[in-house]
Design a protein around this motif. Structure first.
Motif, PDB file in Angstrom:
ATOM      1  N   GLU A  85      19.201  50.514  12.751  1.00 43.35           N
ATOM      2  CA  GLU A  85      18.890  49.182  13.278  1.00 43.35           C
ATOM      3  C   GLU A  85      17.616  49.211  14.120  1.00 43.35           C
ATOM      4  O   GLU A  85      17.657  49.174  15.352  1.00 43.35           O
ATOM      5  CB  GLU A  85      20.064  48.656  14.098  1.00 43.35           C
ATOM      6  N   THR A  86      16.476  49.281  13.429  1.00 42.40           N
ATOM      7  CA  THR A  86      15.174  49.233  14.089  1.00 42.40           C
ATOM      8  C   THR A  86      14.375  48.063  13.519  1.00 42.40           C
ATOM      9  O   THR A  86      14.768  47.444  12.523  1.00 42.40           O
ATOM     10  CB  THR A  86      14.385  50.537  13.858  1.00 42.40           C
ATOM     11  N   ALA A  87      13.229  47.804  14.125  1.00 39.32           N
ATOM     12  CA  ALA A  87      12.390  46.694  13.667  1.00 39.32           C
ATOM     13  C   ALA A  87      11.955  46.889  12.216  1.00 39.32           C
ATOM     14  O   ALA A  87      11.809  45.914  11.466  1.00 39.32           O
ATOM     15  CB  ALA A  87      11.156  46.577  14.566  1.00 39.32           C
ATOM     16  N   LEU A  88      11.771  48.157  11.797  1.00 38.23           N
ATOM     17  CA  LEU A  88      11.346  48.441  10.432  1.00 38.23           C
ATOM     18  C   LEU A  88      12.383  47.988   9.419  1.00 38.23           C
ATOM     19  O   LEU A  88      12.045  47.582   8.305  1.00 38.23           O
ATOM     20  CB  LEU A  88      11.079  49.936  10.264  1.00 38.23           C
ATOM     21  N   ALA A  89      13.656  48.053   9.792  1.00 41.39           N
ATOM     22  CA  ALA A  89      14.741  47.633   8.892  1.00 41.39           C
ATOM     23  C   ALA A  89      15.089  46.166   9.068  1.00 41.39           C
ATOM     24  O   ALA A  89      15.400  45.464   8.092  1.00 41.39           O
ATOM     25  CB  ALA A  89      15.973  48.503   9.131  1.00 41.39           C
ATOM     26  N   ILE A  90      15.040  45.670  10.300  1.00 38.96           N
ATOM     27  CA  ILE A  90      15.440  44.290  10.586  1.00 38.96           C
ATOM     28  C   ILE A  90      14.419  43.293  10.048  1.00 38.96           C
ATOM     29  O   ILE A  90      14.775  42.229   9.524  1.00 38.96           O
ATOM     30  CB  ILE A  90      15.618  44.088  12.103  1.00 38.96           C
ATOM     31  N   GLY A  91      13.121  43.632  10.145  1.00 39.31           N
ATOM     32  CA  GLY A  91      12.064  42.710   9.717  1.00 39.31           C
ATOM     33  C   GLY A  91      12.227  42.201   8.294  1.00 39.31           C
ATOM     34  O   GLY A  91      12.223  40.989   8.054  1.00 39.31           O
ATOM     35  N   PRO A  92      12.398  43.104   7.298  1.00 39.31           N
ATOM     36  CA  PRO A  92      12.577  42.636   5.919  1.00 39.31           C
ATOM     37  C   PRO A  92      13.807  41.764   5.730  1.00 39.31           C
ATOM     38  O   PRO A  92      13.789  40.824   4.930  1.00 39.31           O
ATOM     39  CB  PRO A  92      12.699  43.947   5.121  1.00 39.31           C
ATOM     40  N   LEU A  93      14.878  42.064   6.474  1.00 42.95           N
ATOM     41  CA  LEU A  93      16.094  41.248   6.355  1.00 42.95           C
ATOM     42  C   LEU A  93      15.843  39.828   6.864  1.00 42.95           C
ATOM     43  O   LEU A  93      16.337  38.849   6.289  1.00 42.95           O
ATOM     44  CB  LEU A  93      17.235  41.891   7.137  1.00 42.95           C
ATOM     45  N   LYS A  94      15.075  39.716   7.924  1.00 45.41           N
ATOM     46  CA  LYS A  94      14.728  38.393   8.445  1.00 45.41           C
ATOM     47  C   LYS A  94      13.875  37.625   7.441  1.00 45.41           C
ATOM     48  O   LYS A  94      14.046  36.405   7.278  1.00 45.41           O
ATOM     49  CB  LYS A  94      13.989  38.528   9.777  1.00 45.41           C
ATOM     50  N   THR A  95      12.970  38.326   6.774  1.00 44.80           N
ATOM     51  CA  THR A  95      12.123  37.681   5.767  1.00 44.80           C
ATOM     52  C   THR A  95      12.957  37.171   4.604  1.00 44.80           C
ATOM     53  O   THR A  95      12.763  36.046   4.120  1.00 44.80           O
ATOM     54  CB  THR A  95      11.071  38.679   5.240  1.00 44.80           C
ATOM     55  N   ILE A  96      13.905  37.999   4.152  1.00 47.22           N
ATOM     56  CA  ILE A  96      14.799  37.597   3.064  1.00 47.22           C
ATOM     57  C   ILE A  96      15.606  36.373   3.463  1.00 47.22           C
ATOM     58  O   ILE A  96      15.756  35.415   2.685  1.00 47.22           O
ATOM     59  CB  ILE A  96      15.738  38.760   2.681  1.00 47.22           C
ATOM     60  N   ALA A  97      16.127  36.386   4.694  1.00 44.87           N
ATOM     61  CA  ALA A  97      16.944  35.262   5.172  1.00 44.87           C
ATOM     62  C   ALA A  97      16.114  33.987   5.274  1.00 44.87           C
ATOM     63  O   ALA A  97      16.563  32.902   4.891  1.00 44.87           O
ATOM     64  CB  ALA A  97      17.554  35.613   6.521  1.00 44.87           C
ATOM     65  N   ALA A  98      14.892  34.101   5.791  1.00 44.51           N
ATOM     66  CA  ALA A  98      14.021  32.933   5.937  1.00 44.51           C
ATOM     67  C   ALA A  98      13.698  32.315   4.582  1.00 44.51           C
ATOM     68  O   ALA A  98      13.685  31.086   4.417  1.00 44.51           O
ATOM     69  CB  ALA A  98      12.741  33.324   6.666  1.00 44.51           C
ATOM     70  N   LYS A  99      13.451  33.155   3.578  1.00 41.87           N
ATOM     71  CA  LYS A  99      13.156  32.650   2.242  1.00 41.87           C
ATOM     72  C   LYS A  99      14.371  31.960   1.633  1.00 41.87           C
ATOM     73  O   LYS A  99      14.247  30.934   0.956  1.00 41.87           O
ATOM     74  CB  LYS A  99      12.691  33.799   1.342  1.00 41.87           C
ATOM     75  N   ALA A 100      15.557  32.518   1.892  1.00 40.67           N
ATOM     76  CA  ALA A 100      16.784  31.912   1.365  1.00 40.67           C
ATOM     77  C   ALA A 100      17.023  30.535   1.968  1.00 40.67           C
ATOM     78  O   ALA A 100      17.419  29.595   1.273  1.00 40.67           O
ATOM     79  CB  ALA A 100      17.970  32.837   1.655  1.00 40.67           C
ATOM     80  N   VAL A 101      16.761  30.405   3.269  1.00 45.07           N
ATOM     81  CA  VAL A 101      16.953  29.114   3.941  1.00 45.07           C
ATOM     82  C   VAL A 101      15.894  28.113   3.477  1.00 45.07           C
ATOM     83  O   VAL A 101      16.182  26.918   3.307  1.00 45.07           O
ATOM     84  CB  VAL A 101      16.905  29.294   5.472  1.00 45.07           C
ATOM     85  N   ALA A 102      14.681  28.600   3.258  1.00 42.41           N
ATOM     86  CA  ALA A 102      13.604  27.716   2.791  1.00 42.41           C
ATOM     87  C   ALA A 102      13.948  27.106   1.439  1.00 42.41           C
ATOM     88  O   ALA A 102      13.630  25.940   1.165  1.00 42.41           O
ATOM     89  CB  ALA A 102      12.300  28.500   2.703  1.00 42.41           C
ATOM     90  N   LYS A 103      14.620  27.880   0.586  1.00 37.45           N
ATOM     91  CA  LYS A 103      15.023  27.373  -0.722  1.00 37.45           C
ATOM     92  C   LYS A 103      16.049  26.251  -0.600  1.00 37.45           C
ATOM     93  O   LYS A 103      16.193  25.428  -1.498  1.00 37.45           O
ATOM     94  CB  LYS A 103      15.578  28.503  -1.578  1.00 37.45           C
ATOM     95  N   GLN A 104      16.760  26.237   0.539  1.00 35.05           N
ATOM     96  CA  GLN A 104      17.737  25.178   0.785  1.00 35.05           C
ATOM     97  C   GLN A 104      17.079  23.917   1.338  1.00 35.05           C
ATOM     98  O   GLN A 104      17.738  22.901   1.534  1.00 35.05           O
ATOM     99  CB  GLN A 104      18.814  25.663   1.765  1.00 35.05           C
ATOM    100  N   GLY A 105      15.785  24.023   1.622  1.00 37.39           N
ATOM    101  CA  GLY A 105      15.055  22.866   2.128  1.00 37.39           C
ATOM    102  C   GLY A 105      15.291  22.580   3.591  1.00 37.39           C
ATOM    103  O   GLY A 105      15.058  21.454   4.051  1.00 37.39           O
TER     104      GLY A 105
END
Length: 355
Positions: free
Chosen positions: A218-238
């Motif tokens: 659980e470091t920034a190197l691992a958390i950062g990509p997960l946040k990006t994935i989550a943000a893209k998923a939410v963006a697809k929901q509008g």
């Protein structure tokens, strides 16, 4: 390996590194910082180095560094902020480290590392992997470490009794691949090649070289990509960030991405996917640096909760021998094609259906 030193007075921790000097790259954050602190606790003098990506990170580190000086003594540590991809940076860093150590460096830990997730072929050409991406990741993860090793060797050679240690913070992805992570995997596999190519020569001079291959922590190197994935998923929901439903949707998407990322590393105590504890990584680093344990050279220490073993099975990893005189050559190619067809269908890639 080591006992848990968190919250334990330095005097109560075994001083297995007393009289030794350690140089740790990437030690302004994450694994590098945690490893440097553990080495200090064991009595070593420690040379810190790294770069800061934000003012907040710099302030946080400076505060902690001042506390460490008060606890272990300012004369037992030094810090040089330097970009190791720049010409001459490794030599400058090593010179500072050997002066801290009175002319010797006993342990070198290369923990500096970055990640850039990009596919080879993206829907938009501008989102595809480039050589600039490759160079950036390789220069930091691999080349900077190699350059620092070359600069440090004159201060690590000794009587041939195995008293100096080089440790590369590699990764499980230095042993198996990871989708959309070509530069990262290539840089970590380069580390493995460097280690195995040089282990015998270095042993003649009393220098051991090994790698630590952790799974996700659980470091920034691992958390950062997960946040990006989550943000893209939410963006697809509008959903916009000012929408009251945004945070809940983001948290749900983040947890789903986290579960997918950790599904190969199963905590034996819970039977579920889990982060690797930072202590497991620092135990490995200090265990390699502690010369009393008799560890050899050219080895991999894997705090991974079984990630590599499961990953090889999931990806259908196999070696198909090619022998032109073999009567089973056709069967070999049929098996190879069947495996590739399975991967193409998304089975075993880590991104598609899992059996």
């Amino acid at each position: 390996m080591s006992a848990d030193t968190q919250g334990t007075p330095a005097a109560e921790v075994k001083q297995t590194m007393a009289g030794k000097t350690a140089l740790v790259t990437g030690s302004t954050d994450g694994i590098g910082l945690a490893s440097a602190k553990e080495l200090l606790a064991r009595g070593a003098k420690v040379m810190f180095t790294g770069i800061f990506t934000s003012d907040e990170q710099r302030t946080r580190f400076n505060t902690e560094y001042a506390q460490l000086q008060k606890k272990y003594g300012a004369g037992n540590m030094d810090i040089l902020e330097v970009d190791l991809t720049k010409e001459g940076a490794s030599a400058e860093l090593v010179d500072r480290a050997q002066k801290l150590g009175g002319g010797h460096i006993d342990t070198f830990v290369h923990s500096a590392g970055v990640q850039r997730r990009k596919p080879l072929i993206a829907d938009k050409p501008e989102d595809s992997l480039t050589m600039k991406d490759m160079d950036w990741v390789y220069d930091i993860n691999a080349r900077a470490g190699f350059a620092t090793v070359l600069a440090a060797l004159p201060y690590m050679k000794n009587d041939g009794k195995g008293r100096s240690q080089i440790t590369f913070l590699s990764s499980v992805h230095g042993l198996i691949g990871c989708p959309d992570s070509g530069p990262y995997c290539a840089s970590k596999w380069a580390i493995e090649g460097f280690m195995h190519a040089n282990k015998h020569e270095l042993s003649k001079y009393g220098i051991r070289i090994n790698a630590v291959n952790p799974a996700f922590i659980e470091t920034a190197l691992a958390i950062g990509p997960l946040k990006t994935i989550a943000a893209k998923a939410v963006a697809k929901q509008g959903l916009a960030e000012d929408n009251p439903a945004y945070q809940e949707a983001f948290d749900t998407a983040f947890e789903a991405a986290k579960e997918e990322r950790l599904h190969l590393q199963i905590n034996p105590k819970t039977g579920k996917g889990d982060w690797i504890p930072m202590k497991d990584i620092t135990d490995a680093v200090v265990g390699l640096a502690d010369f009393s344990n008799g560890i050899g050279s050219g080895g991999n220490v894997q705090p991974d909760y079984g990630y590599v073993e499961r990953g090889k099975k999931e990806a259908g990893a196999a070696i198909f021998r090619f022998d032109e005189d073999s009567p089973d050559l056709r069967a070999t190619f049929e098996a190879f094609n069947a495996r590739n067809a399975k991967l193409a269908a998304g089975q075993g890639s880590g991104r598609g259906p899992r059996e």
